[in-house]
Design a protein around this motif. Structure first.
Motif, mmCIF file in Angstrom:
data_model
loop_
_atom_site.group_PDB
_atom_site.id
_atom_site.type_symbol
_atom_site.label_atom_id
_atom_site.label_comp_id
_atom_site.label_asym_id
_atom_site.label_seq_id
_atom_site.Cartn_x
_atom_site.Cartn_y
_atom_site.Cartn_z
ATOM 1 N N LEU A 135 -85.541 24.974 66.438
ATOM 2 C CA LEU A 135 -86.081 24.779 65.031
ATOM 3 C C LEU A 135 -87.476 25.026 65.041
ATOM 4 O O LEU A 135 -87.757 25.745 64.194
ATOM 5 N N ALA A 136 -88.227 24.449 65.612
ATOM 6 C CA ALA A 136 -89.803 24.550 65.594
ATOM 7 C C ALA A 136 -90.126 26.108 65.876
ATOM 8 O O ALA A 136 -90.852 26.570 65.104
ATOM 9 N N ILE A 155 -80.238 30.367 67.476
ATOM 10 C CA ILE A 155 -79.462 29.153 66.852
ATOM 11 C C ILE A 155 -78.310 29.675 66.267
ATOM 12 O O ILE A 155 -77.188 29.188 66.153
ATOM 13 N N ALA A 156 -78.256 30.995 65.538
ATOM 14 C CA ALA A 156 -77.208 31.708 64.982
ATOM 15 C C ALA A 156 -76.044 32.006 65.956
ATOM 16 O O ALA A 156 -74.764 31.572 65.566
ATOM 17 N N ALA A 170 -77.199 16.854 62.014
ATOM 18 C CA ALA A 170 -77.866 15.603 62.004
ATOM 19 C C ALA A 170 -79.086 16.098 62.157
ATOM 20 O O ALA A 170 -80.133 14.884 62.180
ATOM 21 N N MET A 171 -79.759 16.986 62.289
ATOM 22 C CA MET A 171 -81.183 17.302 62.400
ATOM 23 C C MET A 171 -81.905 16.992 61.306
ATOM 24 O O MET A 171 -81.668 17.741 60.110
ATOM 25 N N LYS A 172 -83.103 16.313 61.296
ATOM 26 C CA LYS A 172 -83.614 16.073 60.202
ATOM 27 C C LYS A 172 -84.464 17.343 59.463
ATOM 28 O O LYS A 172 -84.450 17.426 58.341
ATOM 29 N N ASN A 173 -84.763 18.184 60.307
ATOM 30 C CA ASN A 173 -85.677 19.474 59.921
ATOM 31 C C ASN A 173 -84.830 20.728 59.681
ATOM 32 O O ASN A 173 -85.336 21.783 59.514
ATOM 33 N N VAL A 178 -83.957 25.923 57.357
ATOM 34 C CA VAL A 178 -83.089 26.979 56.427
ATOM 35 C C VAL A 178 -83.569 27.472 55.340
ATOM 36 O O VAL A 178 -83.784 28.605 54.990
ATOM 37 N N ASN A 179 -84.289 26.461 54.446
ATOM 38 C CA ASN A 179 -84.936 26.864 53.124
ATOM 39 C C ASN A 179 -86.170 27.882 53.506
ATOM 40 O O ASN A 179 -86.329 28.694 52.675
ATOM 41 N N ASN A 180 -86.926 27.536 54.327
ATOM 42 C CA ASN A 180 -88.171 28.302 54.780
ATOM 43 C C ASN A 180 -87.704 29.659 54.999
ATOM 44 O O ASN A 180 -88.373 30.461 54.681
#
Length: 261
Positions: A135-136, A155-156, A170-173, A178-180
């Protein structure tokens, strides 16, 4: 003389081994792996993994070894399995932490080519600590676009797996990523994140709720309404390639909107 495995290799022997492994890497970067025999493919994996692990190897050597591993992993499940058996997951994870941008990118792409090997999915992508790194990387598209694009693509691909989708939800970020990426304005990144959203919706349950609550579905609805007929693309001055990419993202957005109903 022949190297004695029971004795500690001399500096000269270490250099000779390193150069030999690098020669294999350089040859396999551009070689079509399907032209190799099974024994040639399998026999080249260990020296390539060893070169990536070699702390004294140069960045270029590790980079080319990673490119070769990526190339080999594209062949079949048997080759993927051998890479995993040679401690490839830990080795590629190590490469993904490299300070060198191109080594980090190559390590990421090599790991992607191991999907959907069961061990890779269970021990790597379904592991929340390791998924945080992906994610990072995906969020770092302004500083290292190629690596971010690869990470988002990984990830896709992995989010089709229910275990990975559950871990993602469950990931906080996750909301931030997604939005970025949906709003970043880059069609390649949008394409990848929209596939992630679609995969999450298809899983249902908490995964689906997460995509709705983070605003992904609302974004897709507005995006599809604005660009559904392609007319607004004219004012954006898109190339033919970008028009095609935009059409793909619009169709994905439409599919996402249908999925949540």
């Amino acid at each position: 003389r022949l190297f004695n495995k029971k004795e500690k290799p001399t500096d000269s022997e270490k250099k000779t081994l390193q150069n030999a492994r690098h020669c294999i890497a350089k040859m396999l970067v551009t070689t079509n792996p399907s032209l190799l025999t099974i024994s040639q493919r399998m026999g080249s994996i260990r020296p390539l993994i060893q070169l990536v692990r070699d702390h004294e190897a140069k960045d270029l050597q590790q980079f080319e070894a990673l490119l070769s591993i990526t190339n080999l992993a594209s062949v079949d499940d048997e080759t993927k399995g051998r890479i995993v058996a040679e401690k490839g997951i830990a080795t590629l994870s190590y490469a993904m932490y490299s300070d060198h941008e191109m080594v980090r990118q190559a390590g990421t792409e090599a790991m992607i080519n191991l999907i959907p090997h069961p061990t890779v999915m269970e021990e790597h992508f379904a592991n929340d600590e390791k998924l945080k790194i992906w994610l990072a990387f995906a969020l770092d598209y302004e500083e290292n676009f190629e690596c971010a694009r690869a990470a988002a693509g990984g990830i896709a691909m992995a989010s089709r797996d229910p275990r990975v989708a559950k871990t993602l939800s469950a990931m906080k970020n996750l909301d931030e990523m997604v939005n970025n990426l949906m709003g970043c304005g880059n069609l390649e990144m949008m394409h990848r994140v929209l596939v992630i959203v679609l995969n999450m919706l298809e899983q249902g349950g908490e995964c689906k709720k997460k995509m709705i609550s983070c605003g992904a579905v609302a974004f897709c609805s507005a995006y599809a309404d604005s660009y559904h007929d392609g007319s607004m693309a004219d004012s954006l001055g898109f190339s033919d390639a970008d028009r095609g990419a935009m059409k793909v993202t619009v169709e994905l957005a439409k599919e996402i909107v249908k999925m949540q109903k």
